[in-house]
Design a protein around this motif. Sequence first.
Motif, PDB file in Angstrom:
ATOM      1  N   ASP A 244      30.653 -11.660  20.620  1.00 41.95           N
ATOM      2  CA  ASP A 244      30.904 -10.844  19.428  1.00 41.95           C
ATOM      3  C   ASP A 244      29.953 -11.211  18.297  1.00 41.95           C
ATOM      4  O   ASP A 244      29.510 -10.339  17.533  1.00 41.95           O
ATOM      5  CB  ASP A 244      32.357 -11.006  18.969  1.00 41.95           C
ATOM      6  CG  ASP A 244      33.338 -10.298  19.885  1.00 41.95           C
ATOM      7  OD1 ASP A 244      33.033  -9.191  20.339  1.00 41.95           O
ATOM      8  OD2 ASP A 244      34.419 -10.864  20.148  1.00 41.95           O
ATOM      9  N   LEU A 245      29.628 -12.496  18.178  1.00 38.21           N
ATOM     10  CA  LEU A 245      28.667 -12.900  17.147  1.00 38.21           C
ATOM     11  C   LEU A 245      27.284 -12.345  17.461  1.00 38.21           C
ATOM     12  O   LEU A 245      26.599 -11.834  16.564  1.00 38.21           O
ATOM     13  CB  LEU A 245      28.613 -14.423  17.044  1.00 38.21           C
ATOM     14  CG  LEU A 245      27.580 -14.968  16.048  1.00 38.21           C
ATOM     15  CD1 LEU A 245      27.869 -14.486  14.629  1.00 38.21           C
ATOM     16  CD2 LEU A 245      27.532 -16.491  16.105  1.00 38.21           C
ATOM     17  N   ASP A 246      26.873 -12.427  18.710  1.00 37.76           N
ATOM     18  CA  ASP A 246      25.541 -11.951  19.091  1.00 37.76           C
ATOM     19  C   ASP A 246      25.354 -10.483  18.734  1.00 37.76           C
ATOM     20  O   ASP A 246      24.354 -10.099  18.110  1.00 37.76           O
ATOM     21  CB  ASP A 246      25.314 -12.151  20.595  1.00 37.76           C
ATOM     22  CG  ASP A 246      25.165 -13.608  20.986  1.00 37.76           C
ATOM     23  OD1 ASP A 246      24.924 -14.444  20.087  1.00 37.76           O
ATOM     24  OD2 ASP A 246      25.300 -13.918  22.184  1.00 37.76           O
ATOM     25  N   VAL A 247      26.301  -9.653  19.129  1.00 32.29           N
ATOM     26  CA  VAL A 247      26.146  -8.221  18.877  1.00 32.29           C
ATOM     27  C   VAL A 247      26.260  -7.916  17.383  1.00 32.29           C
ATOM     28  O   VAL A 247      25.557  -7.047  16.854  1.00 32.29           O
ATOM     29  CB  VAL A 247      27.173  -7.401  19.700  1.00 32.29           C
ATOM     30  CG1 VAL A 247      28.591  -7.600  19.201  1.00 32.29           C
ATOM     31  CG2 VAL A 247      26.818  -5.925  19.697  1.00 32.29           C
ATOM     32  N   SER A 248      27.109  -8.655  16.677  1.00 32.65           N
ATOM     33  CA  SER A 248      27.274  -8.421  15.244  1.00 32.65           C
ATOM     34  C   SER A 248      26.018  -8.805  14.477  1.00 32.65           C
ATOM     35  O   SER A 248      25.591  -8.078  13.560  1.00 32.65           O
ATOM     36  CB  SER A 248      28.478  -9.207  14.724  1.00 32.65           C
ATOM     37  OG  SER A 248      29.677  -8.778  15.352  1.00 32.65           O
ATOM     38  N   LEU A 249      25.409  -9.916  14.833  1.00 30.49           N
ATOM     39  CA  LEU A 249      24.160 -10.315  14.182  1.00 30.49           C
ATOM     40  C   LEU A 249      23.058  -9.292  14.442  1.00 30.49           C
ATOM     41  O   LEU A 249      22.269  -8.967  13.540  1.00 30.49           O
ATOM     42  CB  LEU A 249      23.724 -11.695  14.680  1.00 30.49           C
ATOM     43  CG  LEU A 249      24.479 -12.895  14.117  1.00 30.49           C
ATOM     44  CD1 LEU A 249      24.066 -14.170  14.846  1.00 30.49           C
ATOM     45  CD2 LEU A 249      24.243 -13.050  12.621  1.00 30.49           C
ATOM     46  N   ALA A 250      23.024  -8.770  15.654  1.00 29.83           N
ATOM     47  CA  ALA A 250      22.008  -7.759  15.979  1.00 29.83           C
ATOM     48  C   ALA A 250      22.216  -6.491  15.151  1.00 29.83           C
ATOM     49  O   ALA A 250      21.250  -5.873  14.677  1.00 29.83           O
ATOM     50  CB  ALA A 250      22.053  -7.438  17.468  1.00 29.83           C
ATOM     51  N   ILE A 251      23.459  -6.099  14.960  1.00 30.87           N
ATOM     52  CA  ILE A 251      23.753  -4.896  14.176  1.00 30.87           C
ATOM     53  C   ILE A 251      23.405  -5.111  12.709  1.00 30.87           C
ATOM     54  O   ILE A 251      22.807  -4.239  12.065  1.00 30.87           O
ATOM     55  CB  ILE A 251      25.225  -4.497  14.362  1.00 30.87           C
ATOM     56  CG1 ILE A 251      25.434  -3.934  15.784  1.00 30.87           C
ATOM     57  CG2 ILE A 251      25.667  -3.484  13.309  1.00 30.87           C
ATOM     58  CD1 ILE A 251      26.873  -3.718  16.167  1.00 30.87           C
ATOM     59  N   VAL A 252      23.767  -6.268  12.152  1.00 36.13           N
ATOM     60  CA  VAL A 252      23.427  -6.549  10.756  1.00 36.13           C
ATOM     61  C   VAL A 252      21.910  -6.567  10.576  1.00 36.13           C
ATOM     62  O   VAL A 252      21.378  -6.001   9.609  1.00 36.13           O
ATOM     63  CB  VAL A 252      24.051  -7.884  10.304  1.00 36.13           C
ATOM     64  CG1 VAL A 252      23.517  -8.269   8.931  1.00 36.13           C
ATOM     65  CG2 VAL A 252      25.568  -7.780  10.268  1.00 36.13           C
ATOM     66  N   THR A 253      21.206  -7.194  11.503  1.00 35.45           N
ATOM     67  CA  THR A 253      19.747  -7.223  11.436  1.00 35.45           C
ATOM     68  C   THR A 253      19.180  -5.806  11.443  1.00 35.45           C
ATOM     69  O   THR A 253      18.280  -5.453  10.667  1.00 35.45           O
ATOM     70  CB  THR A 253      19.162  -8.026  12.603  1.00 35.45           C
ATOM     71  OG1 THR A 253      19.623  -9.371  12.530  1.00 35.45           O
ATOM     72  CG2 THR A 253      17.639  -8.019  12.574  1.00 35.45           C
ATOM     73  N   SER A 254      19.712  -4.954  12.310  1.00 35.19           N
ATOM     74  CA  SER A 254      19.268  -3.565  12.385  1.00 35.19           C
ATOM     75  C   SER A 254      19.527  -2.824  11.080  1.00 35.19           C
ATOM     76  O   SER A 254      18.669  -2.075  10.582  1.00 35.19           O
ATOM     77  CB  SER A 254      19.957  -2.856  13.536  1.00 35.19           C
ATOM     78  OG  SER A 254      19.695  -1.469  13.536  1.00 35.19           O
ATOM     79  N   LEU A 255      20.697  -3.031  10.499  1.00 37.17           N
ATOM     80  CA  LEU A 255      21.040  -2.378   9.237  1.00 37.17           C
ATOM     81  C   LEU A 255      20.102  -2.828   8.118  1.00 37.17           C
ATOM     82  O   LEU A 255      19.689  -2.021   7.270  1.00 37.17           O
ATOM     83  CB  LEU A 255      22.484  -2.687   8.855  1.00 37.17           C
ATOM     84  CG  LEU A 255      23.577  -2.019   9.706  1.00 37.17           C
ATOM     85  CD1 LEU A 255      24.928  -2.686   9.458  1.00 37.17           C
ATOM     86  CD2 LEU A 255      23.655  -0.534   9.413  1.00 37.17           C
ATOM     87  N   LEU A 256      19.768  -4.103   8.095  1.00 37.32           N
ATOM     88  CA  LEU A 256      18.872  -4.614   7.059  1.00 37.32           C
ATOM     89  C   LEU A 256      17.455  -4.116   7.255  1.00 37.32           C
ATOM     90  O   LEU A 256      16.761  -3.776   6.297  1.00 37.32           O
ATOM     91  CB  LEU A 256      18.912  -6.145   7.045  1.00 37.32           C
ATOM     92  CG  LEU A 256      20.261  -6.776   6.647  1.00 37.32           C
ATOM     93  CD1 LEU A 256      20.195  -8.286   6.799  1.00 37.32           C
ATOM     94  CD2 LEU A 256      20.636  -6.396   5.225  1.00 37.32           C
ATOM     95  N   GLU A 257      17.019  -4.042   8.508  1.00 36.92           N
ATOM     96  CA  GLU A 257      15.655  -3.572   8.780  1.00 36.92           C
ATOM     97  C   GLU A 257      15.503  -2.091   8.486  1.00 36.92           C
ATOM     98  O   GLU A 257      14.407  -1.628   8.162  1.00 36.92           O
ATOM     99  CB  GLU A 257      15.305  -3.853  10.239  1.00 36.92           C
ATOM    100  CG  GLU A 257      15.093  -5.324  10.550  1.00 36.92           C
ATOM    101  CD  GLU A 257      14.831  -5.604  12.012  1.00 36.92           C
ATOM    102  OE1 GLU A 257      14.317  -6.682  12.330  1.00 36.92           O
ATOM    103  OE2 GLU A 257      15.140  -4.716  12.847  1.00 36.92           O
ATOM    104  N   ASP A 258      16.605  -1.351   8.567  1.00 33.35           N
ATOM    105  CA  ASP A 258      16.556   0.100   8.314  1.00 33.35           C
ATOM    106  C   ASP A 258      16.569   0.434   6.828  1.00 33.35           C
ATOM    107  O   ASP A 258      16.375   1.596   6.460  1.00 33.35           O
ATOM    108  CB  ASP A 258      17.737   0.794   8.992  1.00 33.35           C
ATOM    109  CG  ASP A 258      17.588   0.857  10.496  1.00 33.35           C
ATOM    110  OD1 ASP A 258      16.470   0.571  10.994  1.00 33.35           O
ATOM    111  OD2 ASP A 258      18.583   1.158  11.187  1.00 33.35           O
TER     112      ASP A 258
END
Length: 261
Positions: A244-258
């Motif tokens: 759950d941490l792995d996927v959540s970090l990936a989503i936050v990273t994506s949101l910040l990069e966008d």
Amino acid sequence: MNVPFRLGTTSFIHPGGWAFNVERLAGRVEDVEILFFESDGLPGADEARHLAEHKARTGITYSLHTPLDASLASANESRRQASVSSVRRALEVAIPFRPEVAIVHVYLGEHEHDPNIPSDLDAWRARARLSLESILASGIAPRDLCVEVLDYDFALIEPVIVDLGLSVALDVGHLVRDGADELALLRRHLHRTRVIQWHGLDPMGRDHRGLQYYPRDRARMLIDTLFAEGYDGVLTLEVFREADLDVSLAIVTSLLEDRPS
């Protein structure tokens, strides 16, 4: 990434103790929510010293979550006093590693989702205030003591928080679970919020899951609100499994990069 807030997660990601988790989370997050969920399961002096050493070495920060069995507004006076002692003991144990904030629950009943709610809300607020004042007397600064948004209308406890100058821990995951407008409450309380607890609700209704279960459009609005308001507290991915941490970090990273540069 250049963001105004600190990204964090919990000390229950890996099987093992608090320091074990902090060591393995280093470099992935900037804050760890140290979970003292059980009043009779607090760490010993060696564990607290290891947490302090890791903080001094890496600069990581800590948010302390005090015991869940503490019922700070209990109508049972002996239980209320024991609950205050439980929270104060947790704060004492945490002194060596100096958490930036401490989070407490103030239940409407004896526990979360208790159907037996008090009929006299003024008396309930008075009990909550007395307990919170006793906790403040231990030496913690009012701004560093966060009352978490729970399963009732937060406006009921808000006067006590304002009068005592306390802060808020805003669990947006639980607000979604309970059908509340989490973004409206975020905007209302962000000026006094030190910790935002973020997680998804899976199709089976289980919370504290990864952010793949949190609507992407609302996640975008949440991140945009934090930037717009210059939120400089902690955004905690309040999950309890590495996947759950792995996927959540990936989503936050994506949101910040966008976000627009």
